[in-house]
Scaffold this active site. Structure first.
Site, PDB file in Angstrom:
ATOM      1  N   TYR A   1       0.820  -1.208   0.000  1.00 23.98           N
ATOM      2  CA  TYR A   1       0.000   0.000   0.000  1.00 23.98           C
ATOM      3  C   TYR A   1       0.860   1.265   0.000  1.00 23.98           C
ATOM      4  O   TYR A   1       0.450   2.288  -0.522  1.00 23.98           O
ATOM      5  CB  TYR A   1      -0.878   0.045   1.259  1.00 23.98           C
ATOM      6  CG  TYR A   1      -2.155  -0.738   1.168  1.00 23.98           C
ATOM      7  CD1 TYR A   1      -2.145  -2.126   1.106  1.00 23.98           C
ATOM      8  CD2 TYR A   1      -3.381  -0.084   1.171  1.00 23.98           C
ATOM      9  CE1 TYR A   1      -3.331  -2.838   1.047  1.00 23.98           C
ATOM     10  CE2 TYR A   1      -4.572  -0.791   1.106  1.00 23.98           C
ATOM     11  CZ  TYR A   1      -4.543  -2.166   1.048  1.00 23.98           C
ATOM     12  OH  TYR A   1      -5.716  -2.875   0.992  1.00 23.98           O
TER      13      TYR A   1
ATOM     14  N   LYS B   1       3.456 -15.273   3.410  1.00 20.56           N
ATOM     15  CA  LYS B   1       3.691 -16.060   2.187  1.00 20.56           C
ATOM     16  C   LYS B   1       5.202 -16.285   2.136  1.00 20.56           C
ATOM     17  O   LYS B   1       5.901 -15.888   1.188  1.00 20.56           O
ATOM     18  CB  LYS B   1       3.151 -15.279   0.975  1.00 20.56           C
ATOM     19  CG  LYS B   1       3.203 -16.006  -0.345  1.00 20.56           C
ATOM     20  CD  LYS B   1       2.194 -17.135  -0.482  1.00 20.56           C
ATOM     21  CE  LYS B   1       2.435 -17.909  -1.764  1.00 20.56           C
ATOM     22  NZ  LYS B   1       1.634 -19.134  -1.890  1.00 20.56           N
TER      23      LYS B   1
ATOM     24  N   ASP C   1      -2.444 -18.396   1.357  1.00 18.94           N
ATOM     25  CA  ASP C   1      -3.376 -19.104   0.464  1.00 18.94           C
ATOM     26  C   ASP C   1      -4.144 -20.182   1.237  1.00 18.94           C
ATOM     27  O   ASP C   1      -5.367 -20.287   1.138  1.00 18.94           O
ATOM     28  CB  ASP C   1      -2.670 -19.668  -0.785  1.00 18.94           C
ATOM     29  CG  ASP C   1      -1.359 -20.386  -0.480  1.00 18.94           C
ATOM     30  OD1 ASP C   1      -0.928 -20.378   0.686  1.00 18.94           O
ATOM     31  OD2 ASP C   1      -0.763 -20.956  -1.415  1.00 18.94           O
TER      32      ASP C   1
ATOM     33  N   ASP D   1      -6.370  -7.050   4.442  1.00 20.71           N
ATOM     34  CA  ASP D   1      -7.515  -6.450   3.745  1.00 20.71           C
ATOM     35  C   ASP D   1      -8.375  -7.552   3.139  1.00 20.71           C
ATOM     36  O   ASP D   1      -9.600  -7.576   3.308  1.00 20.71           O
ATOM     37  CB  ASP D   1      -6.998  -5.507   2.651  1.00 20.71           C
ATOM     38  CG  ASP D   1      -8.141  -4.854   1.890  1.00 20.71           C
ATOM     39  OD1 ASP D   1      -9.084  -4.378   2.547  1.00 20.71           O
ATOM     40  OD2 ASP D   1      -8.098  -4.840   0.646  1.00 20.71           O
TER      41      ASP D   1
ATOM     42  N   ASP E   1     -12.351  -9.208   4.590  1.00 21.19           N
ATOM     43  CA  ASP E   1     -13.613  -9.207   3.823  1.00 21.19           C
ATOM     44  C   ASP E   1     -14.113 -10.639   3.668  1.00 21.19           C
ATOM     45  O   ASP E   1     -15.312 -10.906   3.755  1.00 21.19           O
ATOM     46  CB  ASP E   1     -13.426  -8.587   2.427  1.00 21.19           C
ATOM     47  CG  ASP E   1     -13.774  -7.093   2.379  1.00 21.19           C
ATOM     48  OD1 ASP E   1     -13.577  -6.407   3.401  1.00 21.19           O
ATOM     49  OD2 ASP E   1     -14.229  -6.617   1.318  1.00 21.19           O
TER      50      ASP E   1
END
Ligand code: NAD
Ligand code: IPM
Ligand code: MN
Length: 355
Positions: free
Chosen positions: A141, A186, A218, A242, A246
């Site tokens: 970001y 990751k 993942d 983020d 959701d």
């Protein structure tokens, strides 16, 4: 107590849901003898339209001079041209950076009545009680962005200090809960994730009451759907957080019920529901105000130390979820105003809460 709260309604349903949260805070102020002063300022697309920039200096100054900031949402199709030089979302990111709120807390519990609304089997949702701690001011970001002809670059950077401070916050929170920390990265591919993992191990070793498990992002995306009740506190970097939050919001029945608290090293915090400006339903009076109302509860707890008042809001929301007519995203027909009125009624007459 007296507290100054900056209110940044922003765009789309932002104004509708922050009005609900402010009404609830006013009611709490009256009932518990606190004076909350609300100062409305501009952010996002509306600030671009009125002042030519998504985060005007007056907004930054007001936020820095207040005890807490309550935000609705920013963005919308009218400001989403991919060629645009400035976007509403940049205002929100700049505000998070300016306030130094590096730890974004996103709690998620599945209310029993809403479990049947989830696309998952209700029995897998029993006892789900998660706290995501999302790093908020680093990673892709905030890295350098560039375009070179047909190539676009978003740099993802993390420093040891950035990882340490957010993992420490996650450990402190884990100590007040079940003491189980899951760190998501990751590390099989990304160098930033390898730094994240080794730093996390070192920090967690300082907290004897906290157990640590690593998951790759993942498989975590899958595990959140298959065994969500196995997790307690989940700490991760900005972009993974983020996306996973959701996804997790779907467990709770709707994106509209999830609150967040963004905290730095001081008391000043930024409080916002995790959903966006929902342009598809904006202006219709049907947005679910619960995510914003629960964000107001987090504001009372984390910036103002008003724990009983925060719990009173959460109990009122629970009672409304138990028995009242809900908004359309939760299968009901109630308006934003009707759900807000139901929460206010529960605050006034808590004994009538549904069993
Ligand atoms: P969104 O969260 O706005 O909406 C996704 C879906 O969830 C929509 O169908 C919407 O109607 C529904 N929804 C969201 N909140 C709801 C609520 N309170 N009640 C009922 N239904 C609700 O995501 P999006 O459509 O991908 O993004 C729209 C805009 O919002 C974009 O410009 C995006 O950048 C912005 N956004 C802002 C924030 C923020 O300000 N914190 C967060 C996410 C997205
Ligand atoms: C959120 C939003 C923001 C983010 C956007 C609007 C910049 O999706 O708060 O979750 O990605 O952090
Ligand atoms: Mn998001």
């Amino acid at each position: 107590m007296r507290a100054d709260i900056t209110v940044l309604a922003g765009d789309g349903i932002g104004a509708e849901v922050t009005a609900a949260a402010v009404a609830v805070l006013r009611e709490i102020g009256c009932r518990h003898g606190h004076v909350f002063e609300f100062n409305e300022q501009l952010i996002g697309g509306i600030a671009m339209d009125r002042c030519g920039e998504p985060l005007p200096q007056a907004t930054i100054d007001a936020c820095l001079n207040s005890d807490a900031v309550l935000l609705g949402a920013v963005g919308g199709p009218q400001w989403s041209d991919p060629q645009a030089r400035v976007r509403p979302e940049q205002g929100l990111l700049a505000l998070r950076a300016r306030l130094g709120v590096f730890a974004n807390l996103r709690p998620l519990r599945v209310h029993p009545r809403l479990a049947s609304l989830s696309p998952l089997k209700a029995e897998n949702l029993l006892g789900v009680d998660l706290l995501f701690v999302r790093e908020l001011t680093g990673g892709a970001y905030f890295g350098r962005k560039s375009r070179e002809g047909d190539v676009a670059i978003d740099e993802c950077r993390y420093s040891v200090a950035e990882v340490e401070r957010v993992v420490r916050r996650a450990c402190e929170l884990a100590c007040t809960r079940k003491g189980r920390l899951t760190s998501v990265d990751k590390a099989n591919v990304l160098e930033t994730s390898r730094l994240w993992r080794s730093t996390t191990e070192r920090v967690v070793a300082e907290y004897p009451g906290v157990s640590l498990e690593h998951q790759l992002v993942d498989s975590m995306a899958m595990l959140l759907l298959t065994r969500p009740s196995s997790y307690d506190v989940i700490v991760t970097e900005n972009l993974f957080g983020d996306i996973l939050t959701d996804e997790a919001a779907a467990l709770a029945g709707s994106l509209g019920v999830s609150p967040s608290a963004s905290l730095g090293s001081g008391r000043l915090g930024l409080y916002e529901p995790i959903h966006g400006s929902a342009p598809d339903i904006a202006g219709q009076g049907i947005a679910n105000p619960i995510g914003a109302i629960l964000s107001a509860a987090l504001l009372l707890r984390h910036s103002l130390d008003l724990h009983a008042e925060a719990a009173a809001i959460e109990a009122a929301v629970d009672a409304v979820l138990d028995g009242a007519e809900l908004t359309r995203d939760l299968g009901g027909t109630a308006s934003t105003g009707e759900v807000t009125a139901a929460v206010l009624a529960q605050l006034k007459f808590p004994r009538q809460a549904a069993a």
